[in-house]
Scaffold this motif. Structure first.
Motif, PDB file in Angstrom:
ATOM      1  N   SER A 512       0.839  -1.201   0.000  1.00 48.07           N
ATOM      2  CA  SER A 512       0.000   0.000   0.000  1.00 48.07           C
ATOM      3  C   SER A 512       0.869   1.243   0.000  1.00 48.07           C
ATOM      4  O   SER A 512       1.914   1.276   0.664  1.00 48.07           O
ATOM      5  CB  SER A 512      -0.906   0.021   1.245  1.00 48.07           C
ATOM      6  OG  SER A 512      -1.543   1.268   1.400  1.00 48.07           O
ATOM      7  N   PRO A 513       0.453   2.293  -0.720  1.00 50.73           N
ATOM      8  CA  PRO A 513       1.186   3.570  -0.679  1.00 50.73           C
ATOM      9  C   PRO A 513       0.678   4.493   0.419  1.00 50.73           C
ATOM     10  O   PRO A 513       1.190   5.604   0.567  1.00 50.73           O
ATOM     11  CB  PRO A 513       0.897   4.165  -2.071  1.00 50.73           C
ATOM     12  CG  PRO A 513      -0.480   3.665  -2.391  1.00 50.73           C
ATOM     13  CD  PRO A 513      -0.588   2.297  -1.778  1.00 50.73           C
ATOM     14  N   SER A 514      -0.370   4.061   1.175  1.00 44.67           N
ATOM     15  CA  SER A 514      -1.034   4.940   2.138  1.00 44.67           C
ATOM     16  C   SER A 514      -0.409   4.765   3.515  1.00 44.67           C
ATOM     17  O   SER A 514      -0.950   4.047   4.388  1.00 44.67           O
ATOM     18  CB  SER A 514      -2.532   4.642   2.176  1.00 44.67           C
ATOM     19  OG  SER A 514      -3.091   4.734   0.884  1.00 44.67           O
ATOM     20  N   ALA A 515       0.745   5.391   3.728  1.00 40.10           N
ATOM     21  CA  ALA A 515       1.422   5.294   5.025  1.00 40.10           C
ATOM     22  C   ALA A 515       0.554   5.901   6.119  1.00 40.10           C
ATOM     23  O   ALA A 515      -0.136   6.902   5.894  1.00 40.10           O
ATOM     24  CB  ALA A 515       2.767   6.009   4.956  1.00 40.10           C
ATOM     25  N   GLY A 516       0.605   5.285   7.288  1.00 43.27           N
ATOM     26  CA  GLY A 516      -0.178   5.762   8.419  1.00 43.27           C
ATOM     27  C   GLY A 516      -1.528   5.087   8.557  1.00 43.27           C
ATOM     28  O   GLY A 516      -2.213   5.277   9.560  1.00 43.27           O
ATOM     29  N   THR A 517      -1.931   4.291   7.566  1.00 45.24           N
ATOM     30  CA  THR A 517      -3.177   3.534   7.669  1.00 45.24           C
ATOM     31  C   THR A 517      -3.045   2.491   8.780  1.00 45.24           C
ATOM     32  O   THR A 517      -2.069   1.758   8.833  1.00 45.24           O
ATOM     33  CB  THR A 517      -3.506   2.843   6.343  1.00 45.24           C
ATOM     34  OG1 THR A 517      -3.699   3.837   5.333  1.00 45.24           O
ATOM     35  CG2 THR A 517      -4.777   2.003   6.462  1.00 45.24           C
ATOM     36  N   VAL A 518      -4.048   2.445   9.675  1.00 49.68           N
ATOM     37  CA  VAL A 518      -4.052   1.474  10.777  1.00 49.68           C
ATOM     38  C   VAL A 518      -5.061   0.377  10.455  1.00 49.68           C
ATOM     39  O   VAL A 518      -6.221   0.671  10.143  1.00 49.68           O
ATOM     40  CB  VAL A 518      -4.394   2.146  12.119  1.00 49.68           C
ATOM     41  CG1 VAL A 518      -4.442   1.111  13.240  1.00 49.68           C
ATOM     42  CG2 VAL A 518      -3.375   3.226  12.445  1.00 49.68           C
ATOM     43  N   VAL A 519      -4.610  -0.885  10.505  1.00 48.84           N
ATOM     44  CA  VAL A 519      -5.489  -2.001  10.192  1.00 48.84           C
ATOM     45  C   VAL A 519      -5.505  -2.970  11.368  1.00 48.84           C
ATOM     46  O   VAL A 519      -4.509  -3.151  12.061  1.00 48.84           O
ATOM     47  CB  VAL A 519      -5.056  -2.748   8.909  1.00 48.84           C
ATOM     48  CG1 VAL A 519      -5.157  -1.841   7.711  1.00 48.84           C
ATOM     49  CG2 VAL A 519      -3.646  -3.288   9.055  1.00 48.84           C
ATOM     50  N   GLU A 520      -6.668  -3.576  11.589  1.00 45.47           N
ATOM     51  CA  GLU A 520      -6.807  -4.693  12.514  1.00 45.47           C
ATOM     52  C   GLU A 520      -7.014  -5.959  11.693  1.00 45.47           C
ATOM     53  O   GLU A 520      -7.845  -5.970  10.763  1.00 45.47           O
ATOM     54  CB  GLU A 520      -8.003  -4.489  13.446  1.00 45.47           C
ATOM     55  CG  GLU A 520      -7.854  -3.332  14.402  1.00 45.47           C
ATOM     56  CD  GLU A 520      -9.085  -3.145  15.280  1.00 45.47           C
ATOM     57  OE1 GLU A 520      -9.058  -2.278  16.165  1.00 45.47           O
ATOM     58  OE2 GLU A 520     -10.085  -3.872  15.061  1.00 45.47           O
TER      59      GLU A 520
END
Length: 588
Positions: A512-520
C-alpha cells in the motif's frame, strides 16, 4: 380506528379542561355527544374514531390563575414512573423533553383499554418573581386550548390525539399544568432510526413525505405540529416519520414546522440534527458543521451520493431563520411536500433503470444488485464437507496410483531401482519442501475471494475490490475519500478475505502507498459476521510500500477481515489504497 368498540368513559367526575388555567374557553362543537360530565369532540369519522378530548363546553370560562387558588383536589406527589394521570394513564418511561415548551414526553399505559399511549406532560416551572408567568400557568393554558382545537385533526403523519387533561382535574399532580394523550408510535425514535447506519436517500425522502403532507394539511386548518424538535418525531414500523408528541410551545409558527421538515430529512440523510444544538445533544444526535453564515453545510458535503434534488430540499427548507427573504428559500409545508413528492415520483418512473450510486449498498430486496455482489453460500457447512470429501477422494486416488506405480516398477524396472511415488508428496506421507538448511517454507494461498465489508451498507468502491488480490500490484482498490477521519462517519472500512477451505496462516503482506493507515487483522466465523463476532489477531500501522504482518499465533480460519480503523492522508482528504494482499500458509 374504525369498527372498534367505543372507548369506555372514565368513572367518576369528569377530568375535563374546565379547570384549565386558560384565558380562552374551547368553542362548542356541533354534533358533540355526551361521554362524561364534559363533552367529547368527535372527529368527522364518528365517535369511535374521535379523540376523547375533554372539553369545557359545559363549564364557564376560567382565567389563568395559580392552581392553589382554584380549590381543586389534587395529588401532591411529583410526576414520575408509576404516576397515574387522570385516574387512567400510568406513566412508564420518559423518552424525551422539550425545555422551551416545559414539556416531557412519556410512554404510558392506558389502564382501562390495556394499551400503550404517548403522553405529553406540561410541568410547573420553578417560580421566578421577575417573570410575568413565573410558573408557566398562562403558557400551559394556551397550549391546552390549542390542543382542544386540534382534537378533530387526523393524518397518517401525526399520531392521533386521544385525550387532554387540564390542571386541577382529579388525579392530576400539583406539578402538572396539563397533559395530552396520543396513540403510541412504538417502533423507533428519530435517533434510533439513524443509529443503525446510513439510510438510502430516496428511502429517507419517502419517510418524510407523509410528515410533510400532515404539516401542509395542519397549516391549512390553522394548526402547528411542532416538527422542529427531534424528540417529538418517531418512525413507525412501516417507515413513516410521524409527530408522536403534541402540545408544541406557544408562539410556534408554520415556518418553524417547515424548518423542522428540512431538519428531519437532513437527519435521516446525515445522522445529524441541524437546528438547536441543545435539542440535538438531548436527543443524542451530533450537530453538523456550519458555514461562515452559521447555516449547516449541505448534506452532500457530509455524505457522497445524495441526489442534488434532496440537497436542495434540505437547504431551501432550513434557510436562514428570521433573516428576511432568502433566495431559494421554501416558506410553506405545501412546497416541501410537493418537492419531495416530485423526487419520489421521478424515482418511481426510473425504477426500470439501474440507480445511480448513492453511497449505500443494495439491500437484499432491491431489484438492482451490484455486479460484484457475490451470492452467499446457502449452507457453508455443506460446502466445507464437500471440499473435505473431495480431498479424501483425491488422496485415495493418489495412494492407488502410487501403489500401481510401485508394482509396475517392480515388474519392469531394475531390481535395485528405487520405488517411484506418483502424486502429491505430502499426500503420500513425504515431508514438505524445505529451504536449504532452514525450516519449512510457507506458501502463498491462492484462490482468495475478496469483498468490501461495511455493516453500515455503504460499501466503498465495491466494483474494484478484486484488484487487491489479482496478483498485479499495478491495480488497486481504495476507500472513498472522506473529509473527516474515521470514525466520524463510520466506525471503519474492511476487506473480507475468504479461502476455499480452512487455512493455518503464517503471515500477511499488505502492499500500500497509504502510510499511516491502521489495520486490525481479525478472524471471522463467516463472511457476513458482525464485527463483535470476529476475533482480533493483531493491529498494524502500514508504511509506504510492503508491510508484513505476522499471523504465526493465529488459529486455523477460513475468513480473515482486514479492518481499517484509520485512513491515510489527512485534512479533508482521508483515503487508504490497497495494491495487493497476499496471505501465506504456514509450512509443515
Amino acid at each position: 380506528m374504525s369498527g372498534q368498540t367505543e372507548e369506555k368513559p372514565v368513572p367518576g367526575p369528569g377530568t375535563g379542561a374546565a379547570a384549565a388555567a386558560a384565558p380562552v374557553a374551547a368553542a362548542p362543537v356541533a354534533g358533540a355527544t355526551p361521554e362524561v360530565p364534559g363533552t367529547a369532540i368527535p372527529s368527522p369519522a364518528g365517535p369511535s374514531d374521535a379523540a376523547t378530548v375533554r372539553s369545557v363546553q359545559s363549564a364557564p370560562p376560567v382565567t389563568a390563575a395559580p392552581l392553589a387558588r382554584g380549590g381543586a383536589v389534587r395529588s401532591t406527589a411529583a410526576t414520575g414512573p408509576g404516576t397515574v394521570l387522570g385516574n387512567r394513564y400510568r406513566l412508564v418511561l420518559r423518552v424525551g423533553s422539550d425545555l422551551s415548551a416545559g414539556a416531557e414526553f412519556w410512554r404510558a399505559e392506558d389502564t382501562i383499554l390495556q394499551r400503550d399511549v404517548g403522553v405529553t406532560v406540561l410541568r410547573r416551572l420553578p417560580a421566578d418573581e421577575a417573570d410575568e408567568d413565573p410558573e408557566g400557568t398562562a403558557r400551559a393554558g394556551e397550549m391546552i386550548v390549542r390542543a382542544l382545537r386540534s382534537g378533530g385533526f387526523e393524518h397518517p403523519g401525526c399520531a392521533r390525539l386521544l385525550d387532554v387533561l387540564a390542571a386541577g382535574s382529579p388525579g392530576v399532580p400539583s406539578d402538572v399544568l396539563g397533559a395530552a394523550v396520543t396513540e403510541w408510535v412504538a417502533e423507533h425514535s428519530l435517533t434510533e432510526a439513524v443509529a443503525g447506519g446510513l439510510i438510502k436517500p430516496l428511502r429517507a425522502a419517502r419517510m418524510v413525505q407523509q410528515l410533510a403532507a400532515a404539516a401542509d394539511e395542519a397549516h391549512g386548518r390553522g394548526l402547528v405540529l411542532g416538527t422542529d424538535h427531534p424528540q417529538r418525531i418517531r418512525v413507525t414500523g412501516d417507515g413513516r416519520a410521524q409527530v408522536a408528541f403534541v402540545l408544541p410551545r406557544p408562539g410556534l409558527t408554520p415556518e418553524d414546522d417547515v424548518r423542522g421538515l428540512g431538519a428531519v430529512l437532513y437527519t435521516l440523510l446525515t445522522s445529524r440534527w441541524p437546528l438547536s444544538g441543545s435539542d440535538a445533544a438531548r436527543a443524542g444526535l451530533p450537530s453538523p458543521e456550519r458555514d461562515e453564515h452559521g447555516a449547516p453545510v449541505p448534506p452532500s458535503a457530509l455524505r457522497p451520493g445524495i441526489p442534488v434534488e434532496l440537497d436542495a430540499v434540505c437547504t431551501a427548507a432550513l434557510g436562514a431563520h428570521g433573516a428576511g427573504p432568502v433566495v431559494g428559500r421554501v416558506h410553506t409545508a405545501a412546497a416541501v411536500h410537493r418537492m419531495i413528492g416530485e423526487v419520489v415520483l421521478e424515482d418511481d418512473r426510473a425504477a426500470l433503470f439501474p440507480p445511480e450510486h448513492d453511497g449505500v449498498g443494495a439491500e437484499p430486496g432491491d431489484v438492482w444488485q451490484a455486479k460484484t455482489r457475490k451470492a452467499a453460500p446457502q449452507d457453508p457447512d455443506r460446502r466445507r464437507k464437500l471440499l473435505i470429501g473431495l480431498g479424501v477422494l483425491g488422496a485415495g486416488v493418489l495412494v492407488v496410483l502410487g501403489y500401481l506405480g510401485v508394482q509396475l516398477g517392480a515388474m519392469f524396472g531394475e531390481p535395485n531401482a528405487p520405488a517411484i511415488v506418483v502424486g502429491d508428496s505430502a499426500a503420500a506421507g513425504a515431508p514438505a519442501p524445505t529451504a536449504p538448511g532452514g525450516p519449512a517454507v510457507s506458501v502463498a494461498v491462492s484462490g482468495v475471494s475478496l469483498e468490501v465489508y461495511d455493516r453500515t451498507g455503504d460499501r466503498d468502491n465495491a466494483s474494484d475490490v478484486e484488484r487487491a488480490v489479482d496478483g498485479d500490484p499495478a491495480t488497486s482498490w481504495a476507500t472513498f475519500t472522506y473529509k473527516q477521519q474515521l470514525p466520524a462517519l463510520k466506525p471503519g472500512v474492511g476487506l473480507m478475505a475468504s479461502f476455499a477451505s480452512v487455512e493455518q496462516l503464517s503471515r500477511l503482506t499488505v502492499r500500500s502507498p497509504s502510510a499511516g493507515t491502521v489495520v486490525e487483522i481479525r478472524s471471522a466465523p463467516s463472511v457476513d459476521a458482525d464485527l463483535d463476532e470476529t476475533q482480533l489477531l493483531t493491529t498494524e500501522t502500514l508504511g509506504s510500500g510492503s508491510t508484513t504482518i505476522s499471523l504465526a499465533d493465529s488459529q486455523p480460519t477460513q475468513h480473515v477481515l482486514v479492518w481499517i480503523t484509520k485512513l491515510g492522508g489527512g485534512g479533508d482528504a482521508n483515503v487508504s489504497q490497497i495494491d495487493e494482499l497476499t496471505f501465506y500458509r504456514a509450512g509443515v
